[in-house]
Design an enzyme around this catalytic site. Structure first.
Site, PDB file in Angstrom:
ATOM      1  N   CYS A  25       0.863  -1.186   0.000  1.00  0.00           N
ATOM      2  CA  CYS A  25       0.000   0.000   0.000  1.00  0.00           C
ATOM      3  C   CYS A  25       0.905   1.243   0.000  1.00  0.00           C
ATOM      4  CB  CYS A  25      -0.855  -0.002   1.261  1.00  0.00           C
ATOM      5  SG  CYS A  25       0.164   0.076   2.743  1.00  0.00           S
ATOM      6  N   HIS A  54       5.162  -4.716   9.017  1.00  0.00           N
ATOM      7  CA  HIS A  54       5.115  -6.071   9.551  1.00  0.00           C
ATOM      8  C   HIS A  54       5.329  -7.110   8.450  1.00  0.00           C
ATOM      9  CE1 HIS A  54       2.776  -4.635  13.356  1.00  0.00           C
ATOM     10  NE2 HIS A  54       4.078  -4.589  13.514  1.00  0.00           N
ATOM     11  N   HIS A  87       3.376   2.269  11.649  1.00  0.00           N
ATOM     12  CA  HIS A  87       2.224   2.086  12.544  1.00  0.00           C
ATOM     13  C   HIS A  87       2.006   3.251  13.488  1.00  0.00           C
ATOM     14  CE1 HIS A  87       3.972  -1.867  11.482  1.00  0.00           C
ATOM     15  NE2 HIS A  87       2.747  -2.028  11.062  1.00  0.00           N
ATOM     16  N   HIS A 137      -1.343  -3.988  19.826  1.00  0.00           N
ATOM     17  CA  HIS A 137      -0.811  -3.678  18.492  1.00  0.00           C
ATOM     18  C   HIS A 137      -0.176  -2.284  18.534  1.00  0.00           C
ATOM     19  CE1 HIS A 137      -0.683  -2.601  14.234  1.00  0.00           C
ATOM     20  NE2 HIS A 137      -0.743  -3.899  13.965  1.00  0.00           N
ATOM     21  N   GLU A 139      -0.003   0.124  16.463  1.00  0.00           N
ATOM     22  CA  GLU A 139      -0.834   1.253  16.013  1.00  0.00           C
ATOM     23  C   GLU A 139      -1.813   1.673  17.111  1.00  0.00           C
ATOM     24  OE1 GLU A 139      -2.969   0.836  12.232  1.00  0.00           O
ATOM     25  OE2 GLU A 139      -4.470   2.216  13.038  1.00  0.00           O
ATOM     26  N   SER A 235       1.167  -9.217  10.965  1.00  0.00           N
ATOM     27  CA  SER A 235       0.531  -8.209  10.115  1.00  0.00           C
ATOM     28  C   SER A 235      -0.980  -8.332  10.259  1.00  0.00           C
ATOM     29  CB  SER A 235       0.947  -8.430   8.654  1.00  0.00           C
ATOM     30  OG  SER A 235       0.025  -7.812   7.786  1.00  0.00           O
ATOM     31  N   ASN A 237      -3.488  -6.706   8.818  1.00  0.00           N
ATOM     32  CA  ASN A 237      -4.326  -6.775   7.614  1.00  0.00           C
ATOM     33  C   ASN A 237      -4.165  -8.118   6.908  1.00  0.00           C
ATOM     34  OD1 ASN A 237      -2.843  -6.309   4.834  1.00  0.00           O
ATOM     35  ND2 ASN A 237      -1.704  -5.168   6.390  1.00  0.00           N
TER      36      ASN A 237
END
Ligand code: SF4
Length: 337
Positions: A25, A54, A87, A137, A139, A235, A237
């Site tokens: 991304c 990640h 993140h 996490h 983030e 990761s 996602n």
């Protein structure tokens, strides 16, 4: 290497459905290039707080080039260059970097920064902020660190009953950027049953890349006997893509970091293999999976695209400043993805 698996001509042809969009991304691309360009302009070592993105392969390659990954800033020598990961970080980390006189380069994805800004704004207005995301996490730690006195983390729908707010009319939900869109909406519905006046974020917190990759895998999951999701276990996602594939009709789904992790028994009785990759996965890893499958007998590959992506982000401002001062090009530039 996978063994060649004998075909049965009485069955439908073997094929691979390759989900698109998949892989890198804009935020990951920017963060990885930031470390590469930092290494070039400042020289090794460049320190990176936490994994820049990640993905095991990406981290190993940057390590070979001279990046040093640390868990916390006290491992970084005073005055050294340190990159904050995609993140994001809590303000306390920025303050610690300043205190240690580190040369910080903030590679936080701008879409994570957007959620930080929302958290700050709602905290300033004294809202209770229900942050849907995975406790622990990076983030989520960074976002909740913007307003620790106002944020409660809600991991999933099962935690909704435990939420306590001061004023239901002054409560907002925000989310981690890399969650399952469907599960997040289930959490929001449960929250709204309890707090009908719950305020929604001004725009989606789950980012375009996460939701595009989920839509793409939904589109091929039901046609796939087996889905392979390329990406690392930390990761978020990537892990959600496995969940989404299973929820939307894939017979089985497995996450792999590398082609050599495909187990021959996963392929028994399989005709159609769906493939996708998380937002921190370079194309080369998917190419290796396709090559391994071709050798085993799955040579017919069809890309099934549900959207186009052309978003890019500029490099972190600290890096652009130093690149410009050195007479270097300040854009992302051409690079291997
Ligand atoms: Fe940014 Fe989304 Fe990529 Fe995370 S997955 S780095 S939020 S674009």
């Amino acid at each position: 290497m996978l063994p060649v698996i004998a075909d049965d001509d009485s069955l439908p042809p073997r094929r691979v459905l390759l989900a698109a969009p998949r892989g890198y991304c804009a935020g990951v691309d920017r963060a990885v290039v930031a470390v590469q360009r930092a290494l070039k302009i400042y020289g090794a070592p460049v320190y990176v707080r936490k994994q820049i993105v990640h993905n095991r392969h990406v981290v190993a390659e940057l390590e070979q080039d001279g990046a040093v990954f640390v868990e916390e800033l006290d491992e970084v020598p005073v005055g050294a260059h340190v990159v904050f990961s995609a993140h994001g970080v809590a303000p306390s980390v920025v303050a610690e970097a300043e205190q240690r006189e580190l040369q910080a380069i903030d590679a936080t994805c701008p879409l994570v920064t957007k959620v930080h800004r929302e958290a700050k704004r709602y905290a300033k207005q004294d809202y209770d902020i229900l942050l849907i995301g995975h406790r622990g996490h990076e983030e989520v730690e960074g976002t909740s660190g913007e307003a620790p006195d106002h944020v409660q983390i809600v991991n999933d729908p099962s935690e909704v009953d435990k939420v306590v707010v001061r004023d239901p009319a002054k409560t907002v939900w925000l989310s981690q950027t890399t969650l399952s869109v469907d599960e997040t909406m289930r959490t929001v519905e449960r929250l709204r049953e309890r707090f009908p006046e719950l305020v929604s974020p001004p725009s989606d917190d789950i980012c375009y890349a996460t939701s595009n990759r989920q839509i793409a895998i939904k589109n091929i999951a039901a046609r796939s006997d087996l889905v392979l999701v390329v990406g690392s276990s930390n990761s978020s996602n990537t892990m959600r893509l496995v969940d989404v594939a299973l929820d939307h009709g894939a017979r089985t789904a497995h996450r792999i970091d590398f082609a050599h992790e495909i187990e021959p028994e996963w392929l028994a009785g399989v005709r159609t293999i769906g493939i996708t990759s998380g937002a921190s996965v370079p194309d080369v890893l998917v190419d290796e999976v396709l090559a391994a499958l071709a050798e085993a007998g799955w040579r017919d590959v069809e890309e099934v695209r549900t959207d186009e992506e052309d978003l890019t982000f500029s490099l972190p401002k600290e890096l652009r400043r130093d690149l410009a001062a050195a007479g270097e090009e300040t854009g992302l530039g051409g690079h291997d993805r």
